[in-house]
Design a protein around this motif. Sequence first.
Motif, mmCIF file in Angstrom:
data_model
loop_
_atom_site.group_PDB
_atom_site.id
_atom_site.type_symbol
_atom_site.label_atom_id
_atom_site.label_comp_id
_atom_site.label_asym_id
_atom_site.label_seq_id
_atom_site.Cartn_x
_atom_site.Cartn_y
_atom_site.Cartn_z
ATOM 1 N N ALA A 51 -9.446 -0.083 1.010
ATOM 2 C CA ALA A 51 -8.860 1.051 0.298
ATOM 3 C C ALA A 51 -7.433 1.284 0.754
ATOM 4 C CB ALA A 51 -9.707 2.307 0.522
ATOM 5 N N SER A 52 -7.171 1.194 2.077
ATOM 6 C CA SER A 52 -5.782 1.433 2.493
ATOM 7 C C SER A 52 -4.879 0.292 2.045
ATOM 8 C CB SER A 52 -5.638 1.691 3.989
ATOM 9 O OG SER A 52 -6.668 1.167 4.711
ATOM 10 N N GLN A 53 -5.454 -0.912 1.914
ATOM 11 C CA GLN A 53 -4.651 -2.015 1.391
ATOM 12 C C GLN A 53 -4.270 -1.778 -0.073
ATOM 13 O OE1 GLN A 53 -3.670 -4.508 3.564
ATOM 14 N NE2 GLN A 53 -2.238 -4.901 1.913
ATOM 15 N N PHE A 54 -5.199 -1.185 -0.834
ATOM 16 C CA PHE A 54 -4.899 -0.861 -2.231
ATOM 17 C C PHE A 54 -3.775 0.168 -2.305
ATOM 18 C CE2 PHE A 54 -9.619 -1.752 -3.368
ATOM 19 C CZ PHE A 54 -9.378 -3.102 -3.227
ATOM 20 N N VAL A 55 -3.839 1.174 -1.424
ATOM 21 C CA VAL A 55 -2.787 2.193 -1.425
ATOM 22 C C VAL A 55 -1.443 1.561 -1.057
ATOM 23 C CG1 VAL A 55 -1.979 4.318 -0.347
ATOM 24 C CG2 VAL A 55 -4.373 4.082 -0.964
ATOM 25 N N LEU A 56 -1.469 0.637 -0.073
ATOM 26 C CA LEU A 56 -0.230 -0.058 0.285
ATOM 27 C C LEU A 56 0.329 -0.827 -0.908
ATOM 28 C CD1 LEU A 56 -0.747 -1.527 3.876
ATOM 29 C CD2 LEU A 56 0.768 0.301 3.155
ATOM 30 N N LEU A 57 -0.556 -1.398 -1.695
ATOM 31 C CA LEU A 57 -0.110 -2.132 -2.879
ATOM 32 C C LEU A 57 0.512 -1.184 -3.904
ATOM 33 C CD1 LEU A 57 -0.176 -5.027 -4.175
ATOM 34 C CD2 LEU A 57 -2.128 -4.202 -5.475
ATOM 35 N N LEU A 58 -0.125 -0.025 -4.063
ATOM 36 C CA LEU A 58 0.424 0.989 -4.976
ATOM 37 C C LEU A 58 1.857 1.345 -4.571
ATOM 38 C CD1 LEU A 58 -0.214 3.318 -7.185
ATOM 39 C CD2 LEU A 58 -0.539 4.740 -5.174
ATOM 40 N N LEU A 59 2.051 1.545 -3.254
ATOM 41 C CA LEU A 59 3.382 1.908 -2.774
ATOM 42 C C LEU A 59 4.330 0.713 -2.864
ATOM 43 C CD1 LEU A 59 2.340 4.019 0.328
ATOM 44 C CD2 LEU A 59 2.867 4.799 -1.970
ATOM 45 N N GLY A 60 3.794 -0.477 -2.566
ATOM 46 C CA GLY A 60 4.629 -1.672 -2.630
ATOM 47 C C GLY A 60 5.070 -1.995 -4.047
ATOM 48 N N SER A 61 4.298 -1.505 -5.039
ATOM 49 C CA SER A 61 4.616 -1.838 -6.426
ATOM 50 C C SER A 61 5.983 -1.302 -6.832
ATOM 51 C CB SER A 61 3.542 -1.282 -7.360
ATOM 52 O OG SER A 61 3.707 0.103 -7.512
ATOM 53 N N ALA A 62 6.553 -0.373 -6.037
ATOM 54 C CA ALA A 62 7.884 0.159 -6.366
ATOM 55 C C ALA A 62 8.926 -0.958 -6.426
ATOM 56 C CB ALA A 62 8.304 1.203 -5.331
ATOM 57 N N VAL A 63 8.760 -2.020 -5.629
ATOM 58 C CA VAL A 63 9.800 -3.053 -5.593
ATOM 59 C C VAL A 63 9.829 -3.902 -6.864
ATOM 60 C CG1 VAL A 63 9.685 -3.203 -3.072
ATOM 61 C CG2 VAL A 63 8.498 -4.894 -4.460
ATOM 62 N N VAL A 64 8.754 -3.872 -7.676
ATOM 63 C CA VAL A 64 8.804 -4.697 -8.892
ATOM 64 C C VAL A 64 9.819 -4.135 -9.893
ATOM 65 C CG1 VAL A 64 6.425 -5.465 -8.614
ATOM 66 C CG2 VAL A 64 6.923 -3.592 -10.179
ATOM 67 N N SER A 65 10.344 -2.928 -9.609
ATOM 68 C CA SER A 65 11.426 -2.409 -10.436
ATOM 69 C C SER A 65 12.663 -3.308 -10.335
ATOM 70 C CB SER A 65 11.783 -0.989 -9.996
ATOM 71 O OG SER A 65 12.261 -0.991 -8.670
ATOM 72 N N ALA A 66 12.718 -4.145 -9.292
ATOM 73 C CA ALA A 66 13.871 -5.036 -9.106
ATOM 74 C C ALA A 66 14.019 -6.024 -10.258
ATOM 75 C CB ALA A 66 13.755 -5.788 -7.781
ATOM 76 N N VAL A 67 12.913 -6.354 -10.956
ATOM 77 C CA VAL A 67 13.040 -7.219 -12.129
ATOM 78 C C VAL A 67 12.792 -6.407 -13.400
ATOM 79 C CG1 VAL A 67 12.447 -9.333 -10.905
ATOM 80 C CG2 VAL A 67 10.640 -8.011 -12.013
ATOM 81 N N SER A 68 12.896 -5.067 -13.265
ATOM 82 C CA SER A 68 12.692 -4.146 -14.388
ATOM 83 C C SER A 68 11.339 -4.275 -15.056
ATOM 84 C CB SER A 68 13.772 -4.285 -15.465
ATOM 85 O OG SER A 68 14.998 -4.549 -14.916
ATOM 86 N N ALA A 69 10.300 -4.517 -14.271
ATOM 87 C CA ALA A 69 8.959 -4.378 -14.830
ATOM 88 C C ALA A 69 8.759 -2.898 -15.132
ATOM 89 C CB ALA A 69 7.919 -4.860 -13.831
ATOM 90 N N GLU A 70 7.917 -2.602 -16.109
ATOM 91 C CA GLU A 70 7.811 -1.202 -16.504
ATOM 92 C C GLU A 70 6.861 -0.453 -15.585
ATOM 93 O OE1 GLU A 70 6.794 -0.916 -20.573
ATOM 94 O OE2 GLU A 70 8.694 -1.765 -21.253
ATOM 95 N N GLU A 71 7.397 0.398 -14.749
ATOM 96 C CA GLU A 71 6.592 1.281 -13.921
ATOM 97 C C GLU A 71 7.455 2.454 -13.468
ATOM 98 O OE1 GLU A 71 8.922 0.210 -11.399
ATOM 99 O OE2 GLU A 71 7.286 0.820 -10.075
ATOM 100 N N LEU A 72 6.932 3.226 -12.516
ATOM 101 C CA LEU A 72 7.554 4.509 -12.189
ATOM 102 C C LEU A 72 8.983 4.379 -11.655
ATOM 103 C CD1 LEU A 72 7.426 7.529 -11.960
ATOM 104 C CD2 LEU A 72 6.082 7.309 -9.886
ATOM 105 N N THR A 73 9.201 3.453 -10.725
ATOM 106 C CA THR A 73 10.537 3.355 -10.136
ATOM 107 C C THR A 73 11.562 2.872 -11.159
ATOM 108 O OG1 THR A 73 9.487 2.866 -8.029
ATOM 109 C CG2 THR A 73 11.838 2.476 -8.161
ATOM 110 N N SER A 74 11.133 1.976 -12.057
ATOM 111 C CA SER A 74 12.043 1.561 -13.137
ATOM 112 C C SER A 74 12.405 2.751 -14.018
ATOM 113 C CB SER A 74 11.390 0.492 -14.010
ATOM 114 O OG SER A 74 11.058 -0.615 -13.255
#
Lengths: 263, 223
Positions: A191-214
């Motif tokens: 479960a904590s690994q999943f949460v880490l992934l949720l937080l890590g997903s912010a970096v996919v904004s670097a290729v403008s994938a559609e998510e919160l940070t983008s």
Amino acid sequence: MSHFAHAAPSERVRESTHGRTPPTVRGSIRVGWAAYRRVISYTFQFGAVFAAFDTLLLGAWLTVRLTAMSVLVGLAIAVVCAYARMNGPRWAGFVVRCYVELIRNTPLLVQLFFVFFALPLVGVRFTPDEAALLTMATNLGAYASEILRAGVEAVPRSQIEAGEALGLRPVQIFRFIIFRPALQTVFPALASQFVLLLLGSAVVSAVSAEELTSAANVLQSRTFRAFEVYAVVLVMYLVMATLFRLAFRIAYQALFERGRSAR
Amino acid sequence: MRPFGQTELFFIIAALRWTVALSVGALVIGGIAGMLVAVARVQPGRLLRWVTIGFIELFQDTPLLLQLFVAFFGLGIIGINVDAWTAAMIALSLHTAAFLGEIWRGSLEAIPGTQWEAARALSLSWMQTLRLVIMPQAVRISVAPTVGFLVQLIKGTSVTALIGYLEVTRAGQLVSNVTLQPFAVYSVVAGLYVLLCWPLSFASQRLEARLAVSTRRTDPRAA
């Protein structure tokens, strides 16, 4: 009124120091006071952020969806890898080990760049969203397979021997004897690994994938309210992470504790 | 367009020093702050404990990238002229402080309460007990996860590339843009990270296995 509120603390500082304090202390007080004055004279404009709050909410939903899909695919990878390391041939175990070590010792951002920019050279082209999903799933797969392996190893040897004595095949032993208790042991770590992934997903904004940070980046370039936008989004991530943790705690109870009390 | 030659390769390898500098700086500053956080977390005063819990939650449950953005744009409001280095250093140090504080709190709390009672019976003060009795034992437990976090920190520095700080990942991005050979470039970048992180991961695993022998109460495999 507000003028007095500004003046009061500085008066107090002057009184209390009384000219005896070393200049460094007084200097740092002055710097801190200047910084404080700047903050209160800056007009925070959260209005612009909340006016476009629906785009941020959509971004948050896309982040949750992306993470959930990565978790599903990543878990499937992890189960296969954990099984291969336990029962598979030696070369399969070696391949899994290389995969795990490679992923765990490189940043998610570099993995993302590799998938999005480098793989098209060998003929596989992805949209930003596909690249994000692929990267996150592979990333989670490596971490989760290590976690699952720890759970598998914690299953008492005698249970497996009992399964062998009953004539179960290795796949059956894995499925009926090992999997459930192993999952239960490592569920909090997963479960904590999943949460880490949720937080890590912010970096996919670097290729403008559609998510919160983008979505935040777009809103920031539209309103020029960088601090306000990112501060609000930071809090949104905090809320999402907390909700994720809560959901996993409920899932744990539903999966493992209810069955036990009924027995 | 340029070929991916020795100059470009050296450019990436030279940027490694900024990745290392960032990691070491954040480890030192964050380590000191993390120590304070861990002690604040186990001391009896309730207010300070709640404040540190909030601090840890805030930094553990938000993305490092957003922490970086807020530091980068928030410091501008205070009027400090922020460059990417300062913002990265501040965000990474606070991030490190939260994670190490939590790791070390766990280690401190893993020491049995009877140790505190025994120290009290010897009329040691709270601070003396912590310093002379609890910490030396807690260090053993905390070594492996601390080294493990170091790997996470080194990988975390890659995110600073997104605010334009020139470390290995950013150098890779730049070289990839001029050579149009992302496959080779990002392989090199990934290889450098493996070179940096793998020995630490390995050490962490070995330490965990070795130190676990003395602290393990029961064999988990014995049914």
